[in-house]
Design a protein around this motif. Structure first.
Motif, PDB file in Angstrom:
ATOM      1  N   LEU B 292       0.766  -1.112  -0.648  1.00  0.00           N
ATOM      2  CA  LEU B 292      -0.097  -0.469   0.106  1.00  0.00           C
ATOM      3  C   LEU B 292       0.667   1.439   0.113  1.00  0.00           C
ATOM      4  CD1 LEU B 292      -2.743   1.256   0.285  1.00  0.00           C
ATOM      5  CD2 LEU B 292      -3.196   0.782   2.690  1.00  0.00           C
ATOM      6  N   SER B 293       2.211   1.052   1.045  1.00  0.00           N
ATOM      7  CA  SER B 293       2.615   2.438   0.652  1.00  0.00           C
ATOM      8  C   SER B 293       3.317   2.297  -0.391  1.00  0.00           C
ATOM      9  CB  SER B 293       3.418   1.895   2.159  1.00  0.00           C
ATOM     10  OG  SER B 293       4.856   3.108   1.891  1.00  0.00           O
ATOM     11  N   GLY B 294       3.594   1.673  -1.426  1.00  0.00           N
ATOM     12  CA  GLY B 294       4.551   1.528  -2.073  1.00  0.00           C
ATOM     13  C   GLY B 294       3.245   2.635  -3.526  1.00  0.00           C
ATOM     14  N   ALA B 295       2.321   1.709  -3.606  1.00  0.00           N
ATOM     15  CA  ALA B 295       1.013   1.998  -4.423  1.00  0.00           C
ATOM     16  C   ALA B 295       0.557   4.353  -4.044  1.00  0.00           C
ATOM     17  CB  ALA B 295       0.611   1.160  -4.015  1.00  0.00           C
ATOM     18  N   GLU B 296       0.793   3.923  -2.604  1.00  0.00           N
ATOM     19  CA  GLU B 296       0.615   5.069  -2.540  1.00  0.00           C
ATOM     20  C   GLU B 296       1.652   6.368  -3.571  1.00  0.00           C
ATOM     21  OE1 GLU B 296      -0.363   5.862   1.775  1.00  0.00           O
ATOM     22  OE2 GLU B 296      -2.331   4.963   0.556  1.00  0.00           O
ATOM     23  N   LYS B 297       2.740   6.137  -2.639  1.00  0.00           N
ATOM     24  CA  LYS B 297       4.172   6.678  -3.301  1.00  0.00           C
ATOM     25  C   LYS B 297       3.797   6.588  -5.610  1.00  0.00           C
ATOM     26  CE  LYS B 297       6.923   5.696   0.459  1.00  0.00           C
ATOM     27  NZ  LYS B 297       7.854   5.324   0.965  1.00  0.00           N
ATOM     28  N   PHE B 298       3.470   5.709  -5.546  1.00  0.00           N
ATOM     29  CA  PHE B 298       2.678   5.853  -7.172  1.00  0.00           C
ATOM     30  C   PHE B 298       2.341   6.451  -7.633  1.00  0.00           C
ATOM     31  CE2 PHE B 298       2.918   3.057 -10.936  1.00  0.00           C
ATOM     32  CZ  PHE B 298       4.255   3.919 -11.714  1.00  0.00           C
ATOM     33  N   ALA B 299       1.487   6.059  -7.280  1.00  0.00           N
ATOM     34  CA  ALA B 299      -0.032   7.078  -7.851  1.00  0.00           C
ATOM     35  C   ALA B 299       0.533   8.475  -7.237  1.00  0.00           C
ATOM     36  CB  ALA B 299      -1.270   6.916  -6.590  1.00  0.00           C
ATOM     37  N   LYS B 300       0.980   8.839  -6.493  1.00  0.00           N
ATOM     38  CA  LYS B 300       1.049  10.140  -6.718  1.00  0.00           C
ATOM     39  C   LYS B 300       1.955  10.780  -7.698  1.00  0.00           C
ATOM     40  CE  LYS B 300       0.958  10.396  -1.808  1.00  0.00           C
ATOM     41  NZ  LYS B 300       1.195  10.947   0.009  1.00  0.00           N
ATOM     42  N   GLN B 301       2.934   9.402  -7.927  1.00  0.00           N
ATOM     43  CA  GLN B 301       3.912   9.974  -8.779  1.00  0.00           C
ATOM     44  C   GLN B 301       3.693  10.616 -10.475  1.00  0.00           C
ATOM     45  OE1 GLN B 301       6.894   6.894  -9.478  1.00  0.00           O
ATOM     46  NE2 GLN B 301       8.806   8.413 -10.303  1.00  0.00           N
ATOM     47  N   ILE B 302       2.631   9.257 -10.790  1.00  0.00           N
ATOM     48  CA  ILE B 302       2.004   8.985 -11.984  1.00  0.00           C
ATOM     49  C   ILE B 302       0.498   9.961 -12.253  1.00  0.00           C
ATOM     50  CG2 ILE B 302       0.579   7.246 -11.077  1.00  0.00           C
ATOM     51  CD1 ILE B 302       1.521   5.690 -14.682  1.00  0.00           C
ATOM     52  N   GLY B 303       0.691  10.366 -11.378  1.00  0.00           N
ATOM     53  CA  GLY B 303      -0.530  11.285 -10.965  1.00  0.00           C
ATOM     54  C   GLY B 303      -0.112  12.625 -11.803  1.00  0.00           C
ATOM     55  N   ALA B 304       0.809  12.322 -10.972  1.00  0.00           N
ATOM     56  CA  ALA B 304       0.967  14.275 -11.541  1.00  0.00           C
ATOM     57  C   ALA B 304       1.650  14.171 -12.821  1.00  0.00           C
ATOM     58  CB  ALA B 304       2.748  14.201 -10.762  1.00  0.00           C
ATOM     59  N   MET B 305       2.282  13.010 -13.484  1.00  0.00           N
ATOM     60  CA  MET B 305       2.586  12.843 -14.631  1.00  0.00           C
ATOM     61  C   MET B 305       1.402  13.538 -15.469  1.00  0.00           C
ATOM     62  SD  MET B 305       2.634  10.483 -17.822  1.00  0.00           S
ATOM     63  CE  MET B 305       1.803   8.655 -17.246  1.00  0.00           C
TER      64      MET B 305
END
Lengths: 525, 356
Positions: B292-305
């Motif tokens: 979950l922790s990783g998925a939330e971090k990656f979501a923030k990153q890909i969301g910005a993109m």
């Protein structure tokens, strides 16, 4: 195309619909096209062989008929005033000439059967099975054993003037290749089949319903019972060294159930399919497990095969010059009792030896055939004792318990003999059988042996229920078909029975991923 | 009249038979409610109330690695993950084609790992992908493209033909979920909160041939055309899982394709630091998938993109979306609590896995 595949089911539904759209006189063409299509799916090479064989048989039968007709005409015209000795000699000449053609045809058929079916077992070094050692490579044409017998029967019947030779080669090709009966019989006689095959019955909703019920019943036996037990039989069969004692006993029981459900189920599908198309195929079973003797059993199990060997092997051999000589000599030396029976026994053994060889290419099948013959002979020899017993105890013959005992004995004997189907050689079979009495492992079998064979409690319950239903239907079928009984109760009862069978097959059948979509056992023969 | 009665009775028999078969089918089909949850994911898409602006499509590297709830909370982005276990590229194509029948997303994000498979892999994964797919001609085409040699296509439409053998192994779950299912994902995201750090990255075995199969490029091109026809931006990503290995040779082929077609392609496996993903805390299985922790971090990153490159609207403030995503968020946080509780009680996620 497997009988148990969706493609086959869609194929027969489509064919049945198209069949009843066409005028009756054209339906045989549809049957021929669909049979050739069905056959071609198993290999075009086989189709070429079948076509060539049909063409040769067609020509030979016409030659036989032509010689007979010419002979008859000559007797009426040129030889009208000849002496009776001259006429007799001429008849002999014609008969001999017909015999030569018939012999040539039969020899060709048997030779081809030998080449295709037996040569690989007898001369394995000649065949290239990927090793690169041999130089021959071909597949056994589908149903070759069955249409070889049909073709021989046709030639023999035409030469014996039972019916005229078929003038249309395509019709003869249809008779030899009619797809429902091609893979596992019944071995239909041309005289019996031609009427409905070439001019099938018009549409009759009741008949089609009866056919559908018969097909569904076949699937019930094959998919619920035979295929569920097949995996356990395969495990037991593969390792005769490990599975001894009680396991050997189980193998006998399981295989008996499997082959009954498999073969009768397959024949139900075959006869039902033909019936749906308006074609009448002869029955192949008549409650064989209710037989009192082995002889009776073989008159009720695979009846078309039994009657074929009786008509085209046993009778001709019995009436042959050589055996008549033996009969004369044996009566002289051994008296009117055994001396009179000896030639019959020789014919019996020869017939059963050929029956065994027809079933398979290993020595096992020969031994199986001979043992059947021997037990039938023993049965004939002890028949006087049996008669005496019945004379002393008059009510015995109709006593239910005694009948059950006799039927059980017959079932046990045939089941034990079937062990020969399941081993590579006769010695393995004998050792396996003896182990039933010498190896004590009942505890092991009952304490987890079934699950080692891949049979769960659920499987055993389904198999037991399936056997119970098969027995009940067989019992109800004795005097009148179950379909007729249901139909008499009301129009809807066969429909309900059909629906129940289909639902049962879908829910409780052994099919799909995880199950071997096993061929019918008799396909291999 | 007699004929009418006969017809009616036949119809009743057929109807009763079909009902019995239907009930039996409901009983025997796998429910995917515990242990192997992946088979229940495709079905959940049809329960979505509102359309999505972003569709993620691909295998476990999307449905385990991206949290749509985070995308909503951070960017007001309505997204959904149409992923399933080992989802092959042609399966992604057909699922995407189906998605366009229901909605018109502005962006489609495809994870390229499945480019490495150019033929069907296993029946079990096919089943997990298609068991929940609604019957349609598309489904037929998808199954036909995916079925192994001995598979029966008909059984994907009438699953009793495949699962009748489960009669012998029915559990309480089969009875409980005969006519209903619980929600298992969060807009397609399969949550795992546990941690199993990556200790070492296994050696990448060398391959005899690094070229992707022609069929994979064909389907990638079909996806591109499909997105173009439907006015959606196709974005190619490689998710930040460190293995199975993503070879530089593979990366190069995708990069070349993207350049040629004018598509965005980002290999996020090379951008872990940028997202702040730490494989000692952000993976639950040693680097294969994010937790979950990783998925939330990656979501923030890909969301910005996605915000930077596509015209993705912020739906926050739209009552229907607020209500819908509030429900999703509640379920999300409730599941976090339930997973924490199970971790404390059993030391592992008992209901979400097949065992320790």
């Amino acid at each position: 195309m497997l009988f148990t595949s969706w493609s086959f089911i869609f194929f027969i539904i489509l064919l049945t619909c198209v069949n009843y759209i066409l005028p009756v006189r054209y339906r045989w063409i549809l049957f021929l096209i669909s049979s050739l299509f069905f056959y071609a799916l198993s290999g075009v090479a086989g189709l070429i062989y079948l076509s060539a064989a049909a063409l040769i048989i067609w020509v030979l039968a016409l030659v036989i008929e032509d010689r007979r007709n010419k002979g008859r005409d000559e007797l009426k015209t040129v030889l009208a005033d000849a002496s009776s000795d001259e006429k007799k000699a001429y008849r002999q000449k014609i008969k001999k000439s017909i015999g030569v053609v018939r012999f040539a045809g039969i020899l060709m058929l048997v030779a081809l059967l030998f080449v295709f079916k037996y040569s690989k077992s007898l001369f394995p070094s000649l065949f290239d099975e990927g090793s690169g050692d041999g130089f021959l490579r071909f597949a056994v044409p589908m149903g070759i054993s069955f249409y070889t017998l049909s073709a021989i029967g046709y030639l023999a019947d035409v030469s014996n003037n039972k019916y005229g030779a078929e003038k249309n080669p395509l019709k003869l090709a249809l008779y030899l290749s009619f797809f429902p009966a091609l893979v596992q019989g019944p071995i239909a006689r041309f005289g019996e089949l031609k009427d409905t095959l070439f001019e099938p019955a018009p549409f009759d909703g009741g008949k089609v319903m009866e056919a559908a019920l018969r097909i569904a019943w076949g699937y019930f036996k094959k998919i619920i019972v035979a295929d569920r037990i097949a995996a356990a039989v395969a495990v037991l069969q593969k390792d005769p060294g490990t599975y001894t004692g009680m396991y050997s006993f189980l193998l006998i029981v399981f295989y008996t159930v499997q082959i009954y459900a498999d073969f009768t189920g397959g024949i139900d599908i075959t006869i039902g399919t033909a019936k749906a198309l308006g074609v009448r195929l002869a029955e192949n079973f008549d409650h064989p497990f209710f037989s009192r003797t082995l002889d009776e059993y073989w008159r009720r199990w695979h009846m078309s095969m039994g009657s074929w060997f009786r008509d085209y092997v046993f009778y001709p051999v019995s009436a042959s010059k050589a055996l008549l000589k033996v009969a004369k000599a044996s009566r002289k030396r051994l008296g009117d009792g055994f001396g009179r029976r000896l030639p019959v026994y020789i014919s019996t053994l020869l017939t059963w030896a050929l029956t065994g060889i027809w079933h398979g290419t290993t020595v096992n099948f020969l031994v199986w055939g001979l043992l059947n013959g021997i037990f039938i002979i023993i049965g004939t020899e002890i028949d006087p004792l049996s008669r005496k017993l019945h004379e002393r105890h008059e009510g015995l013959r109709d006593n239910t318990a005694f009948r059950f005992l006799q039927a059980s004995r017959t079932v046990a004997l045939t089941a034990a003999l079937r062990l020969f189907d399941l081993a590579p050689d006769p010695m393995t079979t004998v050792k396996r059988f003896i182990s039933i009495f010498t190896v004590s492992n009942a505890g092991e079998v009952l304490g987890g042996g079934f699950s080692a064979l891949g049979l769960s409690v659920y499987d055993l319950v389904i198999i037991a229920a399936g056997i119970a239903v098969m027995f009940a239907v067989s019992f109800m079928n004795r005097d009148m078909s179950v379909y007729e009984k249901l139909r008499k109760r009301g129009f809807i009862y066969p429909v309900i029975a059909f629906a129940l069978l289909i639902v049962a097959v879908i829910i409780f059948g052994a099919y799909g991923t995880g199950y071997d979509a096993s061929q019918f056992i008799y396909n291999q023969f | 009249m007699d004929k009418m009665r006969k017809c009616a009775s036949v119809i009743i028999v057929i109807a009763v038979s079909l009902l019995v078969l239907y009930l039996a089918q409901c009983l025997v089909v796998p429910k995917y409610m515990s242990g192997v949850l992946e088979g229940g994911m495709t079905r959940e898409y049809y329960e979505e109330e509102l359309p999505h602006d972003v569709i993620f499509i691909g295998d476990c590297e999307v449905y385990e690695n991206i949290s749509p709830i985070t995308l909503w909370e951070e960017y007001g982005m309505a997204s959904y993950i149409r992923g399933s276990a080992q989802q092959l590229i042609w399966q992604s194509y057909y699922l995407l084609k189906e998605t366009f029948r229901y909605e018109s997303p502005k962006a489609v994000v495809f994870n390229v790992l499945s480019m490495k498979y150019d033929e069907p892999q296993s029946e079990a994964y096919n089943r997990m992908t298609f068991d929940g797919m609604k019957p349609s001609y598309l489904k037929y085409e998808a199954v036909k493209a995916s079925a192994m040699e001995d598979e029966d296509i008909l059984s994907y439409f009438f699953p009793i033909l495949r699962y009748h053998s489960r009669m012998a192994e029915l559990t309480d779950e089969d009875i409980r979920y005969m006519f209903r299912r619980d929600r298992i994902t969060h807009a397609g995201y399969l949550m795992r909160i546990d941690v199993k750090p990556m200790t070492k990255l296994p050696m990448a075995p060398s391959l005899p041939d690094y070229s992707f199969g022609e069929v994979c490029f064909d389907y990638l091109e079909k996806m591109r055309e499909l997105c173009q026809e439907n006015g959606a931006e196709l974005i190619l990503i490689k998710s930040p899982s460190l293995y199975p290995h993503w070879y530089p040779e593979w990366d190069e082929q995708v990069r070349e394709y993207a350049e040629e077609k004018g598509l965005i392609y980002i290999n996020y496996a090379d951008k872990l630091d940028e997202a702040g993903i730490d494989m000692s805390t952000d993976t639950y299985d040693g680097g294969l998938h994010l937790n979950l922790s990783g998925a939330e971090k990656f979501a923030k990153q890909i969301g910005a993109m996605l915000i930077d490159n596509c015209d993705i609207p912020d739906r926050r403030g739209e009552p229907a979306y607020d209500r819908c995503w509030k429900e999703k968020s509640d379920f999300y946080y409730d599941m976090i609590e339930r997973q924490k509780k199970e971790l404390e009680e059993f030391g592992y996620l008992k209901s979400w896995t097949l065992g320790k």
